[in-house]
Motif scaffolding. Structure first.
Motif, PDB file in Angstrom:
ATOM      1  N   UNK A  83       0.815  -1.194   0.000  1.00 13.80           N
ATOM      2  CA  UNK A  83       0.000   0.000   0.000  1.00 13.80           C
ATOM      3  C   UNK A  83       0.851   1.247   0.000  1.00 13.80           C
ATOM      4  N   UNK A  84       0.184   2.403  -0.124  1.00  9.91           N
ATOM      5  CA  UNK A  84       0.884   3.685  -0.179  1.00  9.91           C
ATOM      6  C   UNK A  84      -0.015   4.764   0.411  1.00  9.91           C
ATOM      7  N   UNK A  85       0.621   5.890   0.813  1.00  4.96           N
ATOM      8  CA  UNK A  85      -0.167   7.040   1.262  1.00  4.96           C
ATOM      9  C   UNK A  85      -1.156   7.399   0.174  1.00  4.96           C
ATOM     10  N   UNK A  86      -2.363   7.718   0.556  1.00  9.56           N
ATOM     11  CA  UNK A  86      -3.367   8.138  -0.413  1.00  9.56           C
ATOM     12  C   UNK A  86      -4.210   7.014  -0.977  1.00  9.56           C
ATOM     13  N   UNK A  87      -4.005   5.781  -0.508  1.00 11.90           N
ATOM     14  CA  UNK A  87      -4.818   4.668  -1.002  1.00 11.90           C
ATOM     15  C   UNK A  87      -6.261   4.786  -0.539  1.00 11.90           C
ATOM     16  N   UNK A  88      -6.503   5.480   0.561  1.00 11.22           N
ATOM     17  CA  UNK A  88      -7.871   5.731   0.979  1.00 11.22           C
ATOM     18  C   UNK A  88      -8.204   5.256   2.373  1.00 11.22           C
ATOM     19  N   UNK A  89      -9.488   5.340   2.681  1.00 11.99           N
ATOM     20  CA  UNK A  89     -10.034   4.940   3.985  1.00 11.99           C
ATOM     21  C   UNK A  89     -11.378   4.276   3.767  1.00 11.99           C
ATOM     22  N   UNK A  90     -11.751   3.430   4.729  1.00  6.72           N
ATOM     23  CA  UNK A  90     -13.065   2.793   4.737  1.00  6.72           C
ATOM     24  C   UNK A  90     -13.718   3.132   6.073  1.00  6.72           C
ATOM     25  N   UNK A  91     -14.946   3.626   6.020  1.00  7.20           N
ATOM     26  CA  UNK A  91     -15.691   3.995   7.218  1.00  7.20           C
ATOM     27  C   UNK A  91     -16.953   3.145   7.301  1.00  7.20           C
ATOM     28  N   UNK A  92     -17.283   2.670   8.494  1.00  7.77           N
ATOM     29  CA  UNK A  92     -18.464   1.834   8.720  1.00  7.77           C
ATOM     30  C   UNK A  92     -19.385   2.533   9.718  1.00  7.77           C
ATOM     31  N   UNK A  93     -20.681   2.607   9.381  1.00  4.40           N
ATOM     32  CA  UNK A  93     -21.673   3.217  10.269  1.00  4.40           C
ATOM     33  C   UNK A  93     -22.924   2.352  10.293  1.00  4.40           C
ATOM     34  N   UNK A  94     -23.628   2.314  11.428  1.00  6.26           N
ATOM     35  CA  UNK A  94     -24.893   1.579  11.460  1.00  6.26           C
ATOM     36  C   UNK A  94     -25.974   2.317  10.672  1.00  6.26           C
ATOM     37  N   UNK A  95     -26.875   1.563  10.071  1.00  4.92           N
ATOM     38  CA  UNK A  95     -28.033   2.118   9.361  1.00  4.92           C
ATOM     39  C   UNK A  95     -29.268   1.707  10.149  1.00  4.92           C
ATOM     40  N   UNK A  96     -30.026   2.683  10.614  1.00  2.00           N
ATOM     41  CA  UNK A  96     -31.181   2.388  11.449  1.00  2.00           C
ATOM     42  C   UNK A  96     -32.412   2.006  10.643  1.00  2.00           C
ATOM     43  N   UNK A  97     -32.664   2.709   9.546  1.00  2.00           N
ATOM     44  CA  UNK A  97     -33.857   2.437   8.747  1.00  2.00           C
ATOM     45  C   UNK A  97     -33.541   2.681   7.282  1.00  2.00           C
ATOM     46  N   UNK A  98     -34.277   1.955   6.397  1.00  2.00           N
ATOM     47  CA  UNK A  98     -34.150   2.126   4.954  1.00  2.00           C
ATOM     48  C   UNK A  98     -35.551   2.134   4.355  1.00  2.00           C
ATOM     49  N   UNK A  99     -35.819   3.111   3.487  1.00  2.00           N
ATOM     50  CA  UNK A  99     -37.105   3.206   2.809  1.00  2.00           C
ATOM     51  C   UNK A  99     -36.876   3.254   1.302  1.00  2.00           C
ATOM     52  N   UNK A 100     -37.721   2.561   0.546  1.00  2.59           N
ATOM     53  CA  UNK A 100     -37.704   2.661  -0.905  1.00  2.59           C
ATOM     54  C   UNK A 100     -38.621   3.811  -1.289  1.00  2.59           C
ATOM     55  N   UNK A 101     -38.090   4.790  -2.001  1.00  2.00           N
ATOM     56  CA  UNK A 101     -38.843   5.996  -2.321  1.00  2.00           C
ATOM     57  C   UNK A 101     -40.056   5.689  -3.197  1.00  2.00           C
ATOM     58  N   UNK A 102     -39.881   4.876  -4.233  1.00  2.00           N
ATOM     59  CA  UNK A 102     -40.989   4.640  -5.176  1.00  2.00           C
ATOM     60  C   UNK A 102     -42.226   4.006  -4.529  1.00  2.00           C
ATOM     61  N   UNK A 103     -41.983   3.067  -3.609  1.00  2.00           N
ATOM     62  CA  UNK A 103     -43.110   2.384  -2.978  1.00  2.00           C
ATOM     63  C   UNK A 103     -43.424   2.906  -1.583  1.00  2.00           C
ATOM     64  N   UNK A 104     -42.474   3.592  -0.990  1.00  2.00           N
ATOM     65  CA  UNK A 104     -42.652   4.043   0.386  1.00  2.00           C
ATOM     66  C   UNK A 104     -42.441   2.956   1.401  1.00  2.00           C
ATOM     67  N   UNK A 105     -42.077   1.752   0.914  1.00  2.00           N
ATOM     68  CA  UNK A 105     -41.926   0.601   1.802  1.00  2.00           C
ATOM     69  C   UNK A 105     -40.663   0.717   2.645  1.00  2.00           C
TER      70      UNK A 105
END
Length: 108
Positions: A83-105
């Motif tokens: 690896x090398x400087x500048x290869x990047x980072x990975x961040x993980x966060x919890x997701x509490x809820x997910x809604x589909x916009x088209x159906x509202x589900x």
């Protein structure tokens, strides 16, 4: 569910996306971003480039898929074996809820 955000080098994105798709993770949002990491940019002579182009990849995955996705991104985004400087980072966060916009589900 978890939100995975990965900031990676632009030239690595196509390989990362191909590997993720092959592994069953085709759903990715990508954005062009600029920024700098701990190295505070790149100095070339007297000029400092502190807005370095990167790509931001966003994914929502099930908790049990976290390690597979992180492994794929890290392997494909790494420059060379160490690896090398500048290869990047990975961040993980919890997701509490997910809604589909088209159906509202609400998704589980």
């Amino acid at each position: 569910m978890l939100m995975i955000r990965a900031i990676v080098r632009p030239e690595k994105v196509s390989g990362i996306l191909a590997e993720l798709s092959s592994a069953g993770f085709p759903a990715v949002t990508r954005m062009d971003v600029v920024g700098r990491g701990k190295q505070r940019g790149v100095r070339v002579g007297e000029v400092v480039y502190d807005e370095i182009p990167k790509e931001l990849l966003l994914m929502v995955v099930n908790d049990e898929d976290k390690e597979d996705v992180i492994s794929i991104i890290a392997r494909c985004a790494r420059t060379g074996e160490k690896g090398a400087f500048g290869d990047g980072k990975i961040f993980i966060s919890p997701v509490e809820e997910v809604y589909t916009i088209s159906s509202g589900a609400k998704e589980l």
